[in-house]
Structures are given as structure tokens and as C-alpha cells.
Design a protein around this motif. Sequence first.
Motif, mmCIF file in Angstrom:
data_model
loop_
_atom_site.group_PDB
_atom_site.id
_atom_site.type_symbol
_atom_site.label_atom_id
_atom_site.label_comp_id
_atom_site.label_asym_id
_atom_site.label_seq_id
_atom_site.Cartn_x
_atom_site.Cartn_y
_atom_site.Cartn_z
ATOM 1 N N ARG A 251 0.842 -1.211 0.000
ATOM 2 C CA ARG A 251 0.000 0.000 0.000
ATOM 3 C C ARG A 251 0.871 1.253 0.000
ATOM 4 N N THR A 252 1.928 1.244 0.799
ATOM 5 C CA THR A 252 2.814 2.405 0.870
ATOM 6 C C THR A 252 3.485 2.646 -0.482
ATOM 7 N N ALA A 253 3.900 1.567 -1.134
ATOM 8 C CA ALA A 253 4.521 1.701 -2.455
ATOM 9 C C ALA A 253 3.540 2.313 -3.441
ATOM 10 N N ALA A 254 2.296 1.813 -3.452
ATOM 11 C CA ALA A 254 1.290 2.338 -4.382
ATOM 12 C C ALA A 254 0.989 3.797 -4.094
ATOM 13 N N LEU A 255 0.858 4.148 -2.826
ATOM 14 C CA LEU A 255 0.553 5.531 -2.451
ATOM 15 C C LEU A 255 1.692 6.481 -2.801
ATOM 16 N N SER A 256 2.917 5.957 -2.850
ATOM 17 C CA SER A 256 4.061 6.812 -3.168
ATOM 18 C C SER A 256 4.318 6.911 -4.663
ATOM 19 N N GLY A 257 3.444 6.299 -5.465
ATOM 20 C CA GLY A 257 3.556 6.429 -6.917
ATOM 21 C C GLY A 257 4.174 5.246 -7.629
ATOM 22 N N VAL A 258 4.511 4.191 -6.905
ATOM 23 C CA VAL A 258 5.046 2.987 -7.545
ATOM 24 C C VAL A 258 3.902 2.258 -8.262
ATOM 25 N N ASP A 259 4.182 1.750 -9.439
ATOM 26 C CA ASP A 259 3.181 1.028 -10.229
ATOM 27 C C ASP A 259 3.029 -0.395 -9.671
ATOM 28 N N VAL A 260 2.047 -0.588 -8.819
ATOM 29 C CA VAL A 260 1.816 -1.878 -8.161
ATOM 30 C C VAL A 260 0.715 -2.627 -8.905
ATOM 31 N N ARG A 261 1.030 -3.818 -9.398
ATOM 32 C CA ARG A 261 0.052 -4.635 -10.105
ATOM 33 C C ARG A 261 0.089 -6.061 -9.544
ATOM 34 N N ILE A 262 -1.096 -6.582 -9.255
ATOM 35 C CA ILE A 262 -1.209 -7.946 -8.744
ATOM 36 C C ILE A 262 -2.105 -8.734 -9.687
ATOM 37 N N MET A 263 -1.616 -9.877 -10.146
ATOM 38 C CA MET A 263 -2.378 -10.744 -11.038
ATOM 39 C C MET A 263 -2.775 -11.999 -10.271
ATOM 40 N N PHE A 264 -4.052 -12.357 -10.408
ATOM 41 C CA PHE A 264 -4.656 -13.376 -9.559
ATOM 42 C C PHE A 264 -5.617 -14.212 -10.410
ATOM 43 N N PRO A 265 -5.839 -15.483 -10.083
ATOM 44 C CA PRO A 265 -6.742 -16.304 -10.907
ATOM 45 C C PRO A 265 -8.162 -15.752 -10.956
ATOM 46 N N GLY A 266 -8.809 -15.960 -12.066
ATOM 47 C CA GLY A 266 -10.206 -15.550 -12.210
ATOM 48 C C GLY A 266 -11.176 -16.583 -11.679
ATOM 49 N N LYS A 267 -10.670 -17.762 -11.323
ATOM 50 C CA LYS A 267 -11.508 -18.820 -10.772
ATOM 51 C C LYS A 267 -10.766 -19.476 -9.613
ATOM 52 N N PRO A 268 -11.487 -19.993 -8.621
ATOM 53 C CA PRO A 268 -10.826 -20.586 -7.447
ATOM 54 C C PRO A 268 -10.479 -22.050 -7.633
ATOM 55 N N ASP A 269 -9.395 -22.470 -6.963
ATOM 56 C CA ASP A 269 -9.161 -23.906 -6.814
ATOM 57 C C ASP A 269 -9.398 -24.322 -5.358
ATOM 58 N N HIS A 270 -9.193 -23.384 -4.416
ATOM 59 C CA HIS A 270 -9.549 -23.600 -3.014
ATOM 60 C C HIS A 270 -10.431 -22.419 -2.598
ATOM 61 N N LYS A 271 -11.712 -22.659 -2.424
ATOM 62 C CA LYS A 271 -12.665 -21.553 -2.325
ATOM 63 C C LYS A 271 -12.442 -20.652 -1.125
ATOM 64 N N ILE A 272 -12.208 -21.217 0.055
ATOM 65 C CA ILE A 272 -12.063 -20.352 1.224
ATOM 66 C C ILE A 272 -10.815 -19.476 1.102
ATOM 67 N N VAL A 273 -9.725 -20.047 0.545
ATOM 68 C CA VAL A 273 -8.502 -19.262 0.341
ATOM 69 C C VAL A 273 -8.736 -18.207 -0.740
ATOM 70 N N TYR A 274 -9.483 -18.567 -1.762
ATOM 71 C CA TYR A 274 -9.786 -17.633 -2.854
ATOM 72 C C TYR A 274 -10.562 -16.424 -2.335
ATOM 73 N N HIS A 275 -11.617 -16.677 -1.572
ATOM 74 C CA HIS A 275 -12.432 -15.563 -1.067
ATOM 75 C C HIS A 275 -11.670 -14.735 -0.033
ATOM 76 N N ALA A 276 -10.842 -15.387 0.774
ATOM 77 C CA ALA A 276 -10.014 -14.633 1.711
ATOM 78 C C ALA A 276 -9.049 -13.725 0.943
ATOM 79 N N SER A 277 -8.496 -14.237 -0.142
ATOM 80 C CA SER A 277 -7.569 -13.442 -0.964
ATOM 81 C C SER A 277 -8.252 -12.215 -1.545
ATOM 82 N N LEU A 278 -9.462 -12.414 -2.066
ATOM 83 C CA LEU A 278 -10.190 -11.288 -2.665
ATOM 84 C C LEU A 278 -10.419 -10.164 -1.658
ATOM 85 N N SER A 279 -10.565 -10.527 -0.386
ATOM 86 C CA SER A 279 -10.866 -9.513 0.624
ATOM 87 C C SER A 279 -9.705 -8.540 0.835
ATOM 88 N N TYR A 280 -8.492 -8.922 0.440
ATOM 89 C CA TYR A 280 -7.330 -8.053 0.632
ATOM 90 C C TYR A 280 -7.149 -7.046 -0.500
#
Length: 495
Positions: free
Chosen positions: A363-392
Motif C-alpha cells: 500500500r505504501t509503495a502504491a501511495l508513493s507512486g510505484v506502479d503496483v500490479r497484482i495478477m490473480f486467478p479468475g476462478k478458485p481452486d480452493h474456495k475459502i482461500v480464494y475468497h479470503a484473498s479477494l478480501s485483501y
Amino acid sequence: MEATGVLAYIIGFFVMSAAFVSVVIFLENRDPSRTIAWLLVLLLFPVVGFVIYILFGQNMKKKKIFKIQKLFSEINANKIFESIQNFENLITIQKQAIMEDLVFYDPDINIKRRVMNLLLNTGRAPFTLNNSVKILNSGEEKFKALFEDIRNAKRHIHLEYYIIKDSQIGRAVKELLIEKAREGIQIRLLYDDVGCWNLWFKRSFFDEMRECGIKVAPFLPVKLPFLNRRLNYRNHRKIVVIDGKIGYVGGINIGDEYLGKDEKFGYWRDTHMRIEGEAVYMLQLTFLLDWYFSTKEKLFSTCYFPAISYCGHNVMQIVASGPDSDWEAIHQAYFTAISQAKRMIYIQTPYFIPDDSLLVALRTAALSGVDVRIMFPGKPDHKIVYHASLSYFESILKSGGKVFLYDEKGFLHSKVMVVDDDIASVGTANMDLRSFMINFEINGFIYDKEIVNSLKQDFLNDQLRCKEITLEEYHNRPMLQKLKGSYARLFSPIL
């Protein structure tokens, strides 16, 4: 009436046990978020929660269960690393070289210096200059190259995998290894006993290899699958070493899904590395330590560390981390690189459950102008971990970072980070607490601009198959999905 009394007694036992465990957890002085998460599980589900804690929650004493540090002392005492410049002395020399700017001549190398020095101190990971690295972006690329190298093996083949399945590719690997064993090639295969749970009832898969002279061993075998505290500490590494000169490391296990043959996931996007050069020494060392831990067989002869002629100019460090170490080397290296970033941070990960330090750094990097990009699956393989990940992702988006969901017709399993065109990491560690703090993992940290730029371009190519999520879209997602994310996040410290 008797049945009711027995049931009440059983429930009472579990409730009292959960209460006792709660006191133990509290007194262990763990990370507060993990303590609260476990207490919440035990409070809400005293019976089921107690069983889950027995399986996954116990904090095993490192000194009693993992004795790798003792083995390092034996290695040094026996001087078995003389052929590779004496392991400990090499690290000391390299620390001094970094401090005196003898490694890089670019004035803007602070991020490299910091990460390299950190890994010398925490991961016992010397950097190597004489390497040729090839990035493999799919199971097809990895297995094509691997099969060719196995066929050309002259002395030994060492394999270590988290998952091996009795699948089309699994049987092809087995048949090729049997063929090489019959030629007299020395072969060892180390597999994770929980990751390979599908082979618990197919012992013939490994028995056929053993009958041909291949040595096969499980890592931390689980004799009582549903009541064993070792269940939580798994070997997530994927390593192959051939003749001590060629190595493989990355995210691809042995299964047909990694070749895109699973109907549910379709095309499987992953990243692996084929390495020729001195970095293979560290892959070999990691394998031999894990083999020793599993079999008590010491195999530290210099024949496993042959002299290597010039291979290339790629600079890298191979870093192993796990509960056998006093430091979370990969986790700390990620934090250092992210906090030092000036221009860009690109991350590919199938799971995204960062701790507070990494989340604040991003968050600090993004707020300071660093180009922060996160790529993540569009579908889950472990649902509880997938939904927990989306919350962040909300805090990432609020800070100005970007989130991309990989094509739903495929699955993203790459574990890659690229920072400032200067440093990249490829390996087995996901961006989650389990990889950083519980599992045995191994990553390659690369400091060569050619390879780093190649990984950056791969990210941008993958981005074309992604859907970018905006903050507005994130807020407008269905209420059920929000509830799932909030619920799953409560348990994220223990996932």
C-alpha cells in the motif's frame, strides 16, 4: 439415555480440551492475529475447532523436530564444500564484496544490495554469477525440456515434488526414470506425503520404481492422516537436479492439470526455471538436506557438486525457507524488495493472503507512486482461500494499486515477483502466510536485467488475458461474495 450421556461426555471432553488449548495458544505468544484467529475457531466450533487445531495448529518445536542446523555444523566440520569454495567462507566473502560495491557497478543498485545481503544473512544463500537461466511458461515447455535432460543424464537424477499424480504425465515420468535406472543412472525421488495423498492407496506407483533400483522416500510421512501434527508442515518444493549441473525449480508439479488437461481449469499458466550453472549447487544442497532429513542418508560427496565451466552471466540466489530456519528468508526478501521499490512491482500469485507487513509495504509503495500490479486467478481452486484473498484487494485498490483477474478459461499458478527491472523472484512460494511461515519453499532471486525484463514482458503478455478490477467494480460485487470474503478473512491467519 445412555447414548445421550455418552454424547454429553464427548462434547464436554472436547469443550474442556478446546479451553485448555486456548490457554496454550495464548501463552505461546504467537502473532496476535494468528492467536485471535485460533481462539475464534475454538470459541465458535469447540469440537471441530479442537480437531482442526490438532491437525494444523500446533507450533512444533523447531529444535526437536528439524535438525538441519546440526547437519550444517557436520558439513562444515567435514569440509565437504571445499570444491565449491567452502560454503561459510564464501558467504562471508560475498557479504564483504557487497558492502564494498564489488558486485555491481551500477550506482543505482541499493535494492539489489539490500536483498542479496539479507539473503546471505537469513537464507545462507550465496549468490552465483555463472548461470544460464531459461524461463518456462507452461507445463508443456517444462516437461519437454525436462524429459530431454533426463534422457541425457550421465550420473544421477534427483527429484523433489510436492504433488505427483498417477496421471498420464506422471506415468511418463515414471517410465522414463525406470528406463534411466536400468541404464545404471543413480536416481532418488523425494515426495511430500500429504501432497501425494492420492497415491496413499496406489503404492504400486512407487513400488515399480523401487523394484528397478530407484530410491523413493516420503517427506514427513503421516501415519495417522487424521490425527497427526506433522500434517501442517509440508514440503512445497519442486526441485530437479541432473548430474549436479542442470536444475529445475518453479511452480509446476507432476500432474495432467499442469498440462492444461483438467476440464475445470483448462489452460494452466505457470512459471518454472531451467538453470545451468553454479546456482544448481544450491538446488542440490537443498535436495540433499531434505533427503537426509527424510532418510538419514548422508550424500555430501563432491561428486554431487562437480566443477562447472562457463554457462552464462545470469546473477542469482537460490533461497530455501521453512520451519527448519530461524528466519523467514523469502518473506523478508519480498518485504525488502517491495519497500525499496521506486518504479514498479508486478506480482503473480494463485493465493494472496499477505501479513500486515507486506500489505502495508504494498500500500505504501502504491501511495508513493510505484506502479503496483497484482495478477490473480479468475476462478478458485480452493474456495475459502480464494475468497479470503479477494478480501485483501480493497486496500490495494484504494491505495492506487491495480488488480487483474486471469482469464476464466485458464488458471494462473505462477509465483513471480518483478521489482524495478532490477530484481525478480520465481519459485514455489505463494504470496500467503502458509508459504512464508509454515511450508518448506524454495525460490530463485534473479538480478540479471535480461531475465528480469523477460519476466516483466511475460507479465504484460498475461495481462492481455486478464480483466482489470476497478475499485467501483470491487465495491459493487454481489453481497454474497462480500460475505464470503469477510467470513474467510477471519481465518486467513491460519489458512
